[in-house]
Scaffold this motif. Sequence first.
Motif, mmCIF file in Angstrom:
data_model
loop_
_atom_site.group_PDB
_atom_site.id
_atom_site.type_symbol
_atom_site.label_atom_id
_atom_site.label_comp_id
_atom_site.label_asym_id
_atom_site.label_seq_id
_atom_site.Cartn_x
_atom_site.Cartn_y
_atom_site.Cartn_z
ATOM 1 N N THR A 79 0.806 -1.224 0.000
ATOM 2 C CA THR A 79 0.000 0.000 0.000
ATOM 3 C C THR A 79 0.836 1.270 0.000
ATOM 4 O OG1 THR A 79 -0.161 -0.031 2.433
ATOM 5 C CG2 THR A 79 -1.915 -1.142 1.196
ATOM 6 N N HIS A 80 2.155 1.123 -0.083
ATOM 7 C CA HIS A 80 3.015 2.312 -0.071
ATOM 8 C C HIS A 80 2.769 3.154 -1.318
ATOM 9 C CE1 HIS A 80 6.918 4.501 -0.749
ATOM 10 N NE2 HIS A 80 6.567 4.888 0.455
ATOM 11 N N ASP A 81 2.542 4.463 -1.113
ATOM 12 C CA ASP A 81 2.255 5.393 -2.196
ATOM 13 C C ASP A 81 3.570 6.053 -2.642
ATOM 14 O OD1 ASP A 81 1.501 7.630 -3.779
ATOM 15 O OD2 ASP A 81 -0.445 7.741 -2.792
ATOM 16 N N VAL A 82 4.081 5.600 -3.777
ATOM 17 C CA VAL A 82 5.367 6.076 -4.281
ATOM 18 C C VAL A 82 5.330 7.570 -4.595
ATOM 19 C CG1 VAL A 82 7.088 5.830 -6.116
ATOM 20 C CG2 VAL A 82 5.965 3.792 -5.164
ATOM 21 N N ASP A 83 4.255 8.031 -5.176
ATOM 22 C CA ASP A 83 4.155 9.447 -5.544
ATOM 23 C C ASP A 83 4.122 10.343 -4.313
ATOM 24 O OD1 ASP A 83 4.167 8.924 -8.270
ATOM 25 O OD2 ASP A 83 1.987 8.737 -8.384
ATOM 26 N N ALA A 84 3.383 9.932 -3.293
ATOM 27 C CA ALA A 84 3.314 10.735 -2.072
ATOM 28 C C ALA A 84 4.664 10.797 -1.367
ATOM 29 C CB ALA A 84 2.260 10.152 -1.128
ATOM 30 N N PHE A 85 5.502 9.783 -1.570
ATOM 31 C CA PHE A 85 6.809 9.697 -0.919
ATOM 32 C C PHE A 85 7.853 10.604 -1.574
ATOM 33 C CE2 PHE A 85 10.844 7.088 -0.357
ATOM 34 C CZ PHE A 85 11.025 7.430 0.973
ATOM 35 N N LYS A 86 7.601 11.044 -2.793
ATOM 36 C CA LYS A 86 8.609 11.777 -3.568
ATOM 37 C C LYS A 86 9.212 12.988 -2.858
ATOM 38 C CE LYS A 86 7.233 10.342 -8.224
ATOM 39 N NZ LYS A 86 6.618 10.765 -9.519
ATOM 40 N N GLU A 103 9.392 25.312 9.371
ATOM 41 C CA GLU A 103 8.153 26.099 9.317
ATOM 42 C C GLU A 103 7.534 26.081 7.924
ATOM 43 O OE1 GLU A 103 10.252 30.463 8.561
ATOM 44 O OE2 GLU A 103 9.466 29.954 10.545
ATOM 45 N N LYS A 104 8.311 25.651 6.923
ATOM 46 C CA LYS A 104 7.790 25.546 5.558
ATOM 47 C C LYS A 104 6.912 24.307 5.365
ATOM 48 C CE LYS A 104 11.750 27.963 3.501
ATOM 49 N NZ LYS A 104 12.906 27.851 2.544
ATOM 50 N N THR A 105 7.040 23.349 6.263
ATOM 51 C CA THR A 105 6.238 22.130 6.176
ATOM 52 C C THR A 105 4.904 22.377 6.865
ATOM 53 O OG1 THR A 105 8.225 20.760 6.172
ATOM 54 C CG2 THR A 105 6.153 19.671 6.714
ATOM 55 N N THR A 106 3.835 22.329 6.104
ATOM 56 C CA THR A 106 2.518 22.737 6.578
ATOM 57 C C THR A 106 1.617 21.540 6.887
ATOM 58 O OG1 THR A 106 1.609 22.784 4.336
ATOM 59 C CG2 THR A 106 2.665 24.815 5.157
ATOM 60 N N THR A 107 0.492 21.833 7.472
ATOM 61 C CA THR A 107 -0.514 20.805 7.747
ATOM 62 C C THR A 107 -0.954 20.124 6.460
ATOM 63 O OG1 THR A 107 -1.305 21.965 9.724
ATOM 64 C CG2 THR A 107 -2.831 20.420 8.672
ATOM 65 N N ALA A 108 -1.213 20.912 5.436
ATOM 66 C CA ALA A 108 -1.642 20.336 4.154
ATOM 67 C C ALA A 108 -0.553 19.443 3.559
ATOM 68 C CB ALA A 108 -2.004 21.454 3.177
ATOM 69 N N GLY A 109 0.695 19.883 3.681
ATOM 70 C CA GLY A 109 1.803 19.094 3.156
ATOM 71 C C GLY A 109 1.954 17.765 3.870
ATOM 72 N N LEU A 110 1.778 17.765 5.187
ATOM 73 C CA LEU A 110 1.875 16.526 5.946
ATOM 74 C C LEU A 110 0.730 15.576 5.612
ATOM 75 C CD1 LEU A 110 3.028 17.841 9.439
ATOM 76 C CD2 LEU A 110 4.393 16.646 7.724
ATOM 77 N N GLN A 112 -0.713 15.305 2.688
ATOM 78 C CA GLN A 112 -0.395 14.713 1.395
ATOM 79 C C GLN A 112 0.740 13.704 1.490
ATOM 80 O OE1 GLN A 112 0.454 18.169 -0.975
ATOM 81 N NE2 GLN A 112 -1.698 18.832 -1.077
ATOM 82 N N LEU A 113 1.634 13.921 2.441
ATOM 83 C CA LEU A 113 2.791 13.047 2.595
ATOM 84 C C LEU A 113 2.438 11.712 3.249
ATOM 85 C CD1 LEU A 113 5.930 12.727 2.470
ATOM 86 C CD2 LEU A 113 5.997 13.820 4.741
ATOM 87 N N ALA A 114 1.427 11.692 4.094
ATOM 88 C CA ALA A 114 1.129 10.536 4.949
ATOM 89 C C ALA A 114 1.084 9.195 4.204
ATOM 90 C CB ALA A 114 -0.181 10.773 5.696
ATOM 91 N N PRO A 115 0.419 9.078 3.046
ATOM 92 C CA PRO A 115 0.367 7.771 2.377
ATOM 93 C C PRO A 115 1.726 7.292 1.873
ATOM 94 C CG PRO A 115 -1.351 9.241 1.534
ATOM 95 C CD PRO A 115 -0.408 10.082 2.334
ATOM 96 N N GLY A 116 2.699 8.198 1.778
ATOM 97 C CA GLY A 116 4.025 7.836 1.308
ATOM 98 C C GLY A 116 4.969 7.410 2.409
ATOM 99 N N LEU A 117 4.519 7.504 3.648
ATOM 100 C CA LEU A 117 5.356 7.129 4.786
ATOM 101 C C LEU A 117 5.009 5.734 5.280
ATOM 102 C CD1 LEU A 117 5.237 10.483 6.802
ATOM 103 C CD2 LEU A 117 7.003 9.708 5.198
ATOM 104 N N THR A 118 6.014 5.000 5.703
ATOM 105 C CA THR A 118 5.785 3.698 6.316
ATOM 106 C C THR A 118 5.939 3.823 7.828
ATOM 107 O OG1 THR A 118 8.084 2.949 6.282
ATOM 108 C CG2 THR A 118 6.780 2.594 4.268
ATOM 109 N N PRO A 119 5.374 2.894 8.578
ATOM 110 C CA PRO A 119 5.518 2.957 10.036
ATOM 111 C C PRO A 119 6.968 2.959 10.494
ATOM 112 C CG PRO A 119 3.803 1.396 9.419
ATOM 113 C CD PRO A 119 4.473 1.808 8.153
ATOM 114 N N GLU A 120 7.817 2.200 9.812
ATOM 115 C CA GLU A 120 9.215 2.136 10.197
ATOM 116 C C GLU A 120 9.906 3.485 10.021
ATOM 117 O OE1 GLU A 120 7.865 -1.973 8.989
ATOM 118 O OE2 GLU A 120 7.668 0.056 8.177
ATOM 119 N N MET A 121 9.528 4.232 8.986
ATOM 120 C CA MET A 121 10.111 5.558 8.773
ATOM 121 C C MET A 121 9.758 6.503 9.915
ATOM 122 S SD MET A 121 9.288 6.190 4.748
ATOM 123 C CE MET A 121 9.789 5.029 3.469
ATOM 124 N N VAL A 122 8.496 6.526 10.302
ATOM 125 C CA VAL A 122 8.089 7.475 11.341
ATOM 126 C C VAL A 122 8.595 7.019 12.710
ATOM 127 C CG1 VAL A 122 6.103 8.272 10.010
ATOM 128 C CG2 VAL A 122 5.799 6.432 11.667
#
Length: 451
Positions: A79-86, A103-110, A112-122
């Motif tokens: 289920t890892h989203d390659v595009d979201a991980f870019k 401070e450049k990393t916003t709520t909206a950005g996070l 969009q990023l979530a599907p590209g992250l794996t549990p091990e990364m976080v």
Amino acid sequence: MPYRQTIRGFTYQFEDLRTLLAKASPRRSGDLLAGIAARSYEERVAAQLALADLPLRTFLTELLIPYECDEVTRLIVDTHDVDAFKPVRSLTVGEFRDYLLSEKTTTAGLCQLAPGLTPEMVAAVSKLMRVQDLVTVAAKCEIITKFRNTIGLKGRLSTRLQPNHPADDYKGVAASIVDGLLYGSGDAVIGINPATDHVATVGSLLEMIDSIRQRFDIPTQSCVLSHVTTTLQLIEQKAPVDLVFQSIGGTEALNKSFGINLALLKEAHEAGLSLKRGTIGHNLMYFETGQGAALSANAHHGLDQQTCEARAYAVARAFNPLLVNTVVGFIGPEYLYDGKQIIRAGLEDVFCGKLLGLPMGIDICYTNHAEADQDDMDTLLTLMGVAGANFIMGVPGGDDVMLHYQSTSFHDALYLRDVLGLRPAPEFESWIASLMDSGQLTMENFGRLLH
């Protein structure tokens, strides 16, 4: 492959990624019990330095539990989203920490990023963070879910009204529900842990909560936290099942010890959806987790308990839940020894869950044989309010008389809402306001339920 780090002329070697993550983890009794913790503070720092230089994409190729041996691993990979991980694909774990704190990393950005992250990364990046770092990033995340009300909006704090009774006595349960509603508790869910997991008992409790909800037109949802197989039987009987509950873990072996697998959870999710009881949304799964569960079931595969916990969030994420909460100090001091370890674990769990896109709440709790007290829980409670936890527990007096542990009370939620300016779910808040305006929010009106 081995990883190395030199400090003061001495080279520490970590034989594989699993070992590196375990050694980099902040000290906790469960990892010491498992024999995988760092043997000294210096070794832990060496592991953290080596982990900081590790490319994030390593977690996509070096699997902690083999793909062919574990269905949770297969779920994570498939289920890892390659595009979201870019946006973070080229970063190391240390650079990812800086990215999250920027401070450049916003709520909206996070989001969009979530599907590209794996549990091990976080899990890995959390091991490099101070308490304030975990709070800062968790507070940026906004995870919104809906069933009969809206949970997770910034500036809001919901509560699970937990009216447990050691004998499942209906008047005792009803009295706790009335008490909680009068304190503005219950917008996340009115959720009972049944003393017995019998279909008839669970069904009767569901009928009772639903009658209260309908009588007063309360914009919330109910749940009796029975095993998912019991809930499936009740759904077949057309019982008033709002949320489908299950405890879950981060390995196939742990979930097997719970009597579940992904296929069973999928069946339960689809069955819950078939009832069409949500009015403004269809998030209906409710999951609970907790660090140490995999070790206690001998199902951890040599992983540290915090990484195992993060892997459980991959299971939760697959079913678009309404609520996920870490029952942080419930298992006991064998896994989280004292207040400091409980506080750190709670922050890690909410951070990791929210970063993965989950509506994370927390049961801020401890057992009576742990080296912790209510002052520790007040500290974690306040940190959770700042970190933006979606919900906390509301237990009469903060003392669960059925499960025999200490949690947070209705008053604790009022404290947090007051000092941080937080409010209940909007629909629930409007309901309370309308009852106050009409003069119906009285003990006399609710007290009729007890007769």
